[in-house]
Design a protein around this motif. Structure first.
Motif, PDB file in Angstrom:
ATOM      1  N   UNK A 176      35.523  -3.415 -16.758  1.00  0.00           N
ATOM      2  CA  UNK A 176      34.360  -2.792 -17.392  1.00  0.00           C
ATOM      3  C   UNK A 176      33.125  -2.915 -16.499  1.00  0.00           C
ATOM      4  N   UNK A 177      32.644  -1.798 -16.001  1.00  0.00           N
ATOM      5  CA  UNK A 177      31.486  -1.801 -15.090  1.00  0.00           C
ATOM      6  C   UNK A 177      30.179  -2.119 -15.807  1.00  0.00           C
ATOM      7  N   UNK A 178      30.198  -2.113 -17.140  1.00  0.00           N
ATOM      8  CA  UNK A 178      28.968  -2.415 -17.892  1.00  0.00           C
ATOM      9  C   UNK A 178      28.775  -3.916 -18.092  1.00  0.00           C
ATOM     10  N   UNK A 179      29.814  -4.717 -17.862  1.00  0.00           N
ATOM     11  CA  UNK A 179      29.700  -6.170 -18.067  1.00  0.00           C
ATOM     12  C   UNK A 179      28.989  -6.777 -16.867  1.00  0.00           C
ATOM     13  N   UNK A 180      27.773  -7.273 -17.104  1.00  0.00           N
ATOM     14  CA  UNK A 180      26.919  -7.743 -16.023  1.00  0.00           C
ATOM     15  C   UNK A 180      26.831  -9.270 -15.914  1.00  0.00           C
ATOM     16  N   UNK A 181      27.381  -9.993 -16.886  1.00  0.00           N
ATOM     17  CA  UNK A 181      27.252 -11.441 -16.789  1.00  0.00           C
ATOM     18  C   UNK A 181      28.052 -12.168 -17.844  1.00  0.00           C
ATOM     19  N   UNK A 182      28.056 -13.480 -17.710  1.00  0.00           N
ATOM     20  CA  UNK A 182      28.690 -14.364 -18.685  1.00  0.00           C
ATOM     21  C   UNK A 182      27.854 -15.629 -18.803  1.00  0.00           C
ATOM     22  N   UNK A 183      27.637 -16.069 -20.040  1.00  0.00           N
ATOM     23  CA  UNK A 183      26.975 -17.357 -20.277  1.00  0.00           C
ATOM     24  C   UNK A 183      27.990 -18.479 -20.139  1.00  0.00           C
ATOM     25  N   UNK A 184      27.613 -19.549 -19.458  1.00  0.00           N
ATOM     26  CA  UNK A 184      28.479 -20.716 -19.330  1.00  0.00           C
ATOM     27  C   UNK A 184      27.649 -21.995 -19.454  1.00  0.00           C
ATOM     28  N   UNK A 185      28.102 -22.906 -20.306  1.00  0.00           N
ATOM     29  CA  UNK A 185      27.576 -24.276 -20.333  1.00  0.00           C
ATOM     30  C   UNK A 185      28.765 -25.150 -19.935  1.00  0.00           C
ATOM     31  N   UNK A 186      28.902 -25.446 -18.656  1.00  0.00           N
ATOM     32  CA  UNK A 186      30.178 -25.944 -18.124  1.00  0.00           C
ATOM     33  C   UNK A 186      30.483 -27.406 -18.396  1.00  0.00           C
ATOM     34  N   UNK A 187      29.471 -28.175 -18.756  1.00  0.00           N
ATOM     35  CA  UNK A 187      29.689 -29.609 -18.933  1.00  0.00           C
ATOM     36  C   UNK A 187      29.100 -30.056 -20.271  1.00  0.00           C
TER      37      UNK A 187
END
Length: 429
Positions: A176-187
């Motif tokens: 999907x070319x519209x997906x520009x990011x992802x939120x991550x709280x890795x720890x």
């Protein structure tokens, strides 16, 4: 106590009658408790009062490089502040820009800049028909508030015990070319307290996005917020920036952190870490936006801690304050809720939250009943985009601000409400 699902109708009705009597007494007690936000307790804030003693009117307010911190200049932060924030994030200081007091502000600015000017040459997002974002859930409500504010379409991705469901992430991002990011709280993620496995970090670093300018928003908010001493009792995660470099994707990530829950929440130091190309692009905006952030505060923090050992020692003092609070809640859940079989919860080794899953379809009712009894929780659904928990079962518990004694009382209220809601659901009333 028998598990509720094993009880007969009459037994459940009898239990419900007893619980409602208990709930009425709680409501009459005029209780006032707030467990809605992960605010440091007063006892934690007291740990940083030495910051006020770092400088006085006779102090020389100069950095190690000789910069007069009372004046303009040094757009991207003092070297010692960069090193401090790099140590916290587990990366190299050359990747760091130091900002003002709040990382949330930096994340907001980063998305705003992407809308107005794109990402390193990509089309500004305001010119696009649609912008989408991946949101591991349950997650951080303030992250979702930012993307919702900008009209970004948010897509739920299950958060597993070792991080986001990467099969789903990889598929969506690659198609999907519209997906520009992802939120991550890795720890010690908000609210579950889980930490990303090495495999998940590497798979994120190796993403092949269809969209130009896709970025992982890596909010390492709880990087040093362990509850227990000794590395064997602490979660460790890989350096995402290094892993992106290894994967040939050096520009794929923005990492954020602050000292908000390390020193003073309103007067800390925030930073972003990223590749040189990303930082150069960011500095173009910064050079218009500001002449420089609070260097006195940066220097004060750097001198207060001295080095990373100083930070680790300071955080163990926090842990000593936090452990009894977490334990008070966990003990109550274990003793009074576990036998009923109507709830599941996390037992994190760090961070600020405990995530409780009540019976499906009951979270809103539980939170509302708690509020009527004098205890404020984060709104049901808050850990999900648009405030909508599709199963209406997740409740975020924030133990940090109350005392252990207050938390026992609060947990009792929560448990009574959870039991009532579950029995009424089982009885269809």
């Amino acid at each position: 106590m028998s598990a509720y699902r094993e009880m007969g109708t009459e037994e459940l009705k009898k239990e419900l009658e007893s619980l409602k009597e208990e709930y009425s007494k709680i409501c009459e007690a005029d209780i006032s408790l707030d467990m809605s936000r992960g605010k440091p307790g007063t006892d934690q804030l007291d740990l940083s009062m030495g910051l006020f003693d770092v400088f006085n009117s006779s102090s020389e307010i100069k950095s190690a490089a000789g910069t007069d911190c009372r004046n303009y200049g040094v757009l991207d932060g003092l070297n010692e502040a960069k090193q401090m924030m790099a140590d916290i994030m587990g990366t190299d200081s050359e990747h760091v820009i130091v900002y003002g007091n709040a990382s949330l502000n930096v994340m907001y600015d980063t998305i705003a800049r992407s809308f107005s000017h794109g990402v390193m040459g990509s089309t500004p997002w305001y010119k696009l028909d649609k912008v989408k974002w991946l949101c591991p859930v349950p997650g951080y409500d303030r992250h979702f508030a930012i993307t919702e504010f900008f009209g970004i379409e948010m897509i739920n991705v299950p958060l597993l015990e070792d991080g986001p469901d990467m099969d789903i992430v990889e598929k969506l991002v690659s198609e999907d070319t519209a997906i520009k990011g992802i939120w991550c709280v890795p720890k010690y993620a908000n609210p579950t307290g889980i930490s990303y496995s090495d495999e998940v970090v590497r798979r994120l670093a190796n993403l092949k996005p269809a969209a130009k300018g896709f970025r992982i928003f890596w909010d390492n908010a709880y990087a040093v917020h362990h509850l227990y001493e000794g590395e064997e009792n602490q979660d460790q995660i890989l350096d995402i920036i290094e892993e992106c470099e290894k994967a040939g994707n050096p520009d794929l990530v923005y990492e954020f952190a602050s000292t908000s829950k390390i020193t003073f929440s309103g007067s800390g130091v925030a930073a972003i870490a990223a590749s040189k190309a990303n930082l150069d692009f960011i500095k173009k905006q910064m050079s218009v936006q500001t002449i420089g952030f609070d260097k006195i505060n940066q220097l004060r923090h750097a001198r207060f801690f001295g080095n990373f050992d100083g930070i680790k020692e300071h955080m163990m003092k926090h842990a000593e304050k936090m452990r009894p609070k977490f334990q008070a809640v966990l003990d109550m859940l274990e003793e009074e809720l576990k036998p009923t079989g109507i709830g599941q919860w996390t037992n994190p080794r760090g961070g600020y939250f405990i995530s409780l899953d009540v019976m499906e379809g009951c979270a809103k009712k539980v939170v509302s009943m708690c509020k009527d009894a004098g205890m404020v929780l984060t709104g049901a659904g808050a850990p999900f985009p648009y405030g909508k928990d599709p199963e209406d079962k997740n409740i975020r518990i924030a133990p940090s601000y109350a005392t252990p004694e207050e938390l026992k009382e609060a947990s009792k209220i929560l448990i009574v409400c959870t039991k009532i809601a579950a029995i009424e659901k089982l009885l269809n009333i």
